[in-house]
Design a protein around this motif. Structure first.
Motif, PDB file in Angstrom:
ATOM      1  N   ASP A 125      39.184 -91.033 107.993  1.00 37.31           N
ATOM      2  CA  ASP A 125      38.299 -90.855 109.154  1.00 37.31           C
ATOM      3  C   ASP A 125      38.496 -89.463 109.740  1.00 37.31           C
TER       4      ASP A 125
ATOM      5  N   LYS B 106      52.270 -77.940  97.824  1.00 42.38           N
ATOM      6  CA  LYS B 106      51.112 -77.331  97.155  1.00 42.38           C
ATOM      7  C   LYS B 106      51.565 -76.578  95.905  1.00 42.38           C
TER       8      LYS B 106
ATOM      9  N   GLY C 296      35.938 -79.264 103.874  1.00 48.77           N
ATOM     10  CA  GLY C 296      35.125 -80.218 103.113  1.00 48.77           C
ATOM     11  C   GLY C 296      33.751 -80.406 103.729  1.00 48.77           C
TER      12      GLY C 296
ATOM     13  N   HIS D 100      36.099 -84.666 102.474  1.00 50.33           N
ATOM     14  CA  HIS D 100      34.771 -84.286 103.007  1.00 50.33           C
ATOM     15  C   HIS D 100      34.692 -84.385 104.517  1.00 50.33           C
TER      16      HIS D 100
ATOM     17  N   GLY E 182      37.500 -89.484 101.768  1.00 54.10           N
ATOM     18  CA  GLY E 182      38.496 -88.950 102.697  1.00 54.10           C
ATOM     19  C   GLY E 182      38.829 -89.979 103.762  1.00 54.10           C
TER      20      GLY E 182
ATOM     21  N   ARG F  93      46.710 -74.595 114.642  1.00 56.50           N
ATOM     22  CA  ARG F  93      45.977 -73.529 113.943  1.00 56.50           C
ATOM     23  C   ARG F  93      45.432 -72.616 115.017  1.00 56.50           C
TER      24      ARG F  93
ATOM     25  N   ALA G 229      41.159 -82.933  99.644  1.00 55.80           N
ATOM     26  CA  ALA G 229      41.910 -83.835 100.528  1.00 55.80           C
ATOM     27  C   ALA G 229      43.399 -83.482 100.493  1.00 55.80           C
TER      28      ALA G 229
ATOM     29  N   TYR H  63      55.004 -78.436 103.336  1.00 57.79           N
ATOM     30  CA  TYR H  63      53.584 -78.265 102.984  1.00 57.79           C
ATOM     31  C   TYR H  63      53.448 -77.275 101.839  1.00 57.79           C
TER      32      TYR H  63
END
Ligand SMILES: NC(=O)c1ccc[n+]([C@@H]2O[C@H](COP(=O)([O-])OP(=O)(O)OC[C@H]3O[C@@H](n4cnc5c(N)ncnc54)[C@H](O)[C@@H]3O)[C@@H](O)[C@H]2O)c1
Length: 361
Positions: free
Chosen positions: A47, A166, A27, A22, A45, A211, A93, A162
């Motif tokens: 911090d 997934k 999130g 979140h 989640g 990104r 998450a 990664y």
């Protein structure tokens, strides 16, 4: 302005919804949408990464139950579900960055695979939880650099840690579904578990490293050229609200017909919304009104997929879900979040963008 953003017929009103991740980019937007529809929102989640993250600037910590904890801790995850008894779980998450996964491959697997399994096990232990929407990625497919979009029944894979973590999470989700949440035995377990694969998501409040949008904004703010590593790479770009609208619709449909929709789902953009990294960065510069691009591609750089598209026919036909924005609209909304300081409160800014988004069809 009418700020009713409930396009799900009151389904989320008074439901208890757990969002893992979140504090992150997607999130935080999901929590805002759920809060606006009257859900009781619980977040689990770590911090936030920076003081400028959407979660922080929207003041979400004071609007929901904000639990800081690590999903690698199975007992903690279970205790959160048993304490708050969510009706619906959205599991977001993750360690979500391809390039970082080359530096911390073991941690990436621990969080993305074992963390997902801990969430599945906690759902298994919590009788009240009926729905689990597990978020993976478009990168979970075995990437053949093909010109067609991947369909839900294609093999899992992934080159980098990664993507493959997934893919592995998808295999675990399918295994848990067959073994413990089998639709054949629904009367016994009462749960419906699906996975959702979205494209390259852009939107306000994301400050992740490597990104394209955060990289552009940071460079523009610092007055330096925007370095583009993979100018020709093609991605299924979409505004963050697009996949979220898919996840929210999917959970509602699963609640209504639990044995019908417990599968994998793609939520990507329309084929005409596919663009190169260079085109998207150029659009950011145009919308922001400043910035300069520089091609820094290097053939010896870390491997990243060059061509990746999703086929969304299944979500369109079976769920009635449609992408709303074209890539230019998605970039315009995103850039507006970063460069328009008219609003002193980002929660209101996000809500206004949500209203604009749902009026797009
Ligand atoms: N952003 C994209 O383009 C994109 C595309 C496809 C799929 N996804 C997936 O969507 C989800 C959300 O991505 P995002 O872009 O919001 O990422 P993000 O990095 O902004 O957020 C990740 C969230 O996960 C939490 N988290 C990370 N490690 C954790 C741990 N060990 N224990 C508990 N919480 C932990 C973080 O605290 C944060 O809340 C991820 O599962 C990601 O793989 C993202």
């Amino acid at each position: 302005m009418n700020t009713n953003v409930d396009i799900f017929e009151g389904f989320y009103k008074d439901k208890t919804v757990l969002v893992t991740g979140h504090t992150g980019f997607k999130g935080s937007w999901l929590c805002i949408w759920l809060l606006e529809m009257g859900a009781k929102v619980i977040g689990l989640g770590l911090d936030p990464y920076t003081e400028r993250d959407n979660f922080v600037v929207c003041g979400l910590s004071s609007k929901m139950v904000d639990i800081r904890g690590d999903i690698r801790d199975a007992a903690l995850v279970k205790s959160v579900l048993l304490k708050y008894q969510p009706d619906v779980v959205f599991h977001l998450a993750a360690q979500p960055l391809v390039r970082l996964s080359y530096d911390i491959p073991v941690e990436t697997y621990e969080v993305n695979v074992m963390g997902t399994i801990h969430v599945l096990e906690a759902i298994r232990a919590c009788e009240k939880t009926k729905i689990g929407v597990m978020i993976t990625t478009d990168k979970c497919y075995e990437n053949k650099e093909q010109i067609w979009g991947y369909r839900e029944n294609e093999p899992m894979g992934g080159h980098d840690p990664y993507s493959s973590s997934k893919g592995a999470a998808e295999i675990a989700i399918a295994s848990w579904r067959r073994s413990f949440f089998n639709p054949k035995d629904y009367e016994k377990h009462g749960k419906s578990i699906a996975s959702a694969r979205a494209g390259n998501v852009i939107g306000g409040g994301d400050w992740a490293k490597d990104r394209i949008i955060p990289d552009c904004i940071r460079a523009i703010e610092a007055g330096i050229p925007i370095e583009i590593r993979s100018p020709k790479a093609i991605r299924p770009w979409q505004h963050v609200l697009e996949p979220l609208s898919g996840y929210l619709l999917l959970a509602k449909r699963m609640w209504e017909e639990p044995t019908k929709y417990c599968e994998g789902w793609n939520f990507g953009p329309n084929a005409d919304s596919i663009a190169t990294v260079w085109e998207v960065a150029s659009e950011v510069v145009k919308c922001y009104g400043k910035g300069e691009l520089v091609d820094t591609s290097n053939p010896n750089d870390l491997h990243e997929a060059k061509l990746l598209m999703l086929d969304v026919s299944k979500a369109r036909w079976e769920l009635g879900w449609e992408p709303r924005l074209l890539v230019k609209g998605a970039v315009a909304l995103t850039t507006d979040w970063y460069c328009d300081n008219v609003y002193d409160h980002y929660y209101k800014k996000c809500l206004n963008q949500l209203v604009l988004f749902i009026s797009e069809i």
